[in-house]
Design an enzyme around this catalytic site. Structure first.
Site, PDB file in Angstrom:
ATOM      1  N   ASN A   1       0.757  -1.274  -0.119  1.00 40.13           N
ATOM      2  CA  ASN A   1      -0.014  -0.081  -0.115  1.00 40.13           C
ATOM      3  C   ASN A   1       0.999   1.416  -0.006  1.00 40.13           C
ATOM      4  OD1 ASN A   1      -2.113  -1.816   0.027  1.00 40.13           O
ATOM      5  ND2 ASN A   1      -2.988  -1.201   2.067  1.00 40.13           N
TER       6      ASN A   1
ATOM      7  N   ARG B   1      -4.439 -13.694   0.372  1.00 40.52           N
ATOM      8  CA  ARG B   1      -5.594 -14.055   0.981  1.00 40.52           C
ATOM      9  C   ARG B   1      -6.371 -15.044   0.393  1.00 40.52           C
ATOM     10  NH1 ARG B   1      -5.927  -7.803   2.570  1.00 40.52           N
ATOM     11  NH2 ARG B   1      -5.523  -7.696   0.298  1.00 40.52           N
TER      12      ARG B   1
END
Length: 369
Positions: free
Chosen positions: A100, A238
């Site tokens: 990020n 994920r």
């Protein structure tokens, strides 16, 4: 008109002007902006301000012992006593990352405030972060999402070579800007040794990108959002981020490759093959809109729109090449409507980056490199 009436008019006029100024100040207050904008996009003069120096103190204070920073932190906001205690406690822990935009964003900010103030502490922190990035790079040229590497089944994906959200691409841009003397860093006391190390890290990273490009029947295609750090194959992250052909991440990689001044034939092939694959897999005739339900909550749905610009899916199946969507159960679905509210509304499943990529590709082709 008597003097008292004029006084009242002037008084209320001044209140109105002051209120407008106050509203403008509030609107333009850096505390109201996201951290990335404050770190990288404020007017040049702002980085010499007292406010910028105040923010810089927080950025210095929050730097991890290893040299990087944690992600998703509003470093431009003042720290409470508890915040400060938490930072001190977390400094030696595994928290530094390139995810990020973390670490690269803080480095850009420190370069800007150093250029405006020449405070050696800012460059010292920048230099420490630079060596953190060098240390984190794998021998094969890739970067993990977190470094030092996190362990445990739920976070083992953090060790993968990470293209997700342009993590590795951001690092490579920074390395290129350092060794190529881009204006952002010309005021910094960058040494020849730093430039050499940045160039070497950049070249290794580009080599990793070329080697990880997914091949189907020997033909290069695009990339996954993350690749196994050992085998270099596409890898899961994920539960809802399964190995796939990636839309947006591949766009970021291709745009970086197109900025290489003297690309090898291998890099040229990587660019052409990647762009062609995305062109063949673009999605037309739809758009994603928010249609709030009766409760007023966000509700993202796909609707037909023949005039809307082409989109790219976040994930394409590695066997069929078709877009898929996934909930936290890890089961692939064929449409956005088939997954639950939480993931459907809390994740970016489509990208509008196709049009920008093709414009850049057209310019690249016209250069005749």
């Amino acid at each position: 008109m008597n003097r008292s009436v004029w006084f009242v008019i002037i008084y209320f006029f001044s209140l109105h002007v002051n209120a407008q100024d106050s509203n403008n100040d509030d609107k333009n207050n850096y505390l109201n902006f996201p951290w990335k904008k404050v770190a990288t996009q404020m007017p040049p003069g702002w980085y010499a301000s007292a406010d910028a120096k105040k923010v810089a103190e927080t950025v210095l204070f929050c730097q991890q012992e290893i040299g990087g920073w944690a992600k998703n932190k509003p470093y431009h906001h003042p720290l409470s006593g508890k915040d400060s205690a938490d930072v001190i406690k977390a400094r030696p822990a595994i928290g530094a990352t390139i995810d990020n935009g973390a670490t690269t964003t803080e480095m850009i900010f420190l370069a800007k405030v150093y250029s405006a103030s020449k405070d050696e502490r800012y460059f010292k922190a920048f230099h420490k972060a630079f060596h953190y990035l060098l240390e984190a790079q794998y021998e094969n040229g890739g970067w993990p999402q977190f470094y030092p590497l996190r362990t445990g089944k739920t976070v083992n994906y953090a060790a993968h070579i990470t293209y997700n959200d342009n993590a590795m691409v951001n690092v490579l841009y920074l390395m290129r800007d350092i060794f190529a003397d881009y204006p952002r860093y010309t005021a910094l006391p960058i040494t020849a040794d730093m430039r050499e190390k940045a160039k070497r890290a950049f070249d290794k990273g580009i080599d990793c990108i070329v080697r990880t490009q997914i091949k189907v029947n020997g033909q290069p295609t695009v990339w996954c959002a993350q690749h196994d750090e050992i085998t270099l194959l596409p890898a899961n992250a994920r539960a809802y981020e399964l190995a796939s052909f990636s839309g947006a991440e591949s766009v970021g990689i291709l745009q970086l490759l197109m900025e290489i001044e003297s690309p090898s034939q291998e890099i040229k092939q990587a660019i052409t093959s990647g762009v062609n694959w995305l062109d063949e897999h673009k999605i037309t005739g739809i758009k994603v809109v928010n249609q709030p339900g009766a409760d007023g909550k966000k509700n993202m749905v796909v609707v037909t729109d023949p005039k809307d610009l082409p989109l790219l899916a976040r994930f394409y199946d590695l066997e069929t090449g078709k877009p898929f969507f996934c909930d936290r159960d890890g089961i692939k679905k064929a449409s956005l409507a088939e997954i639950g509210d939480e993931r459907r509304n809390g994740y970016s499943w489509y990208s509008s980056s196709y049009e920008g990529l093709m414009k850049k590709y057209d310019k690249w082709m016209k250069k005749g490199i």
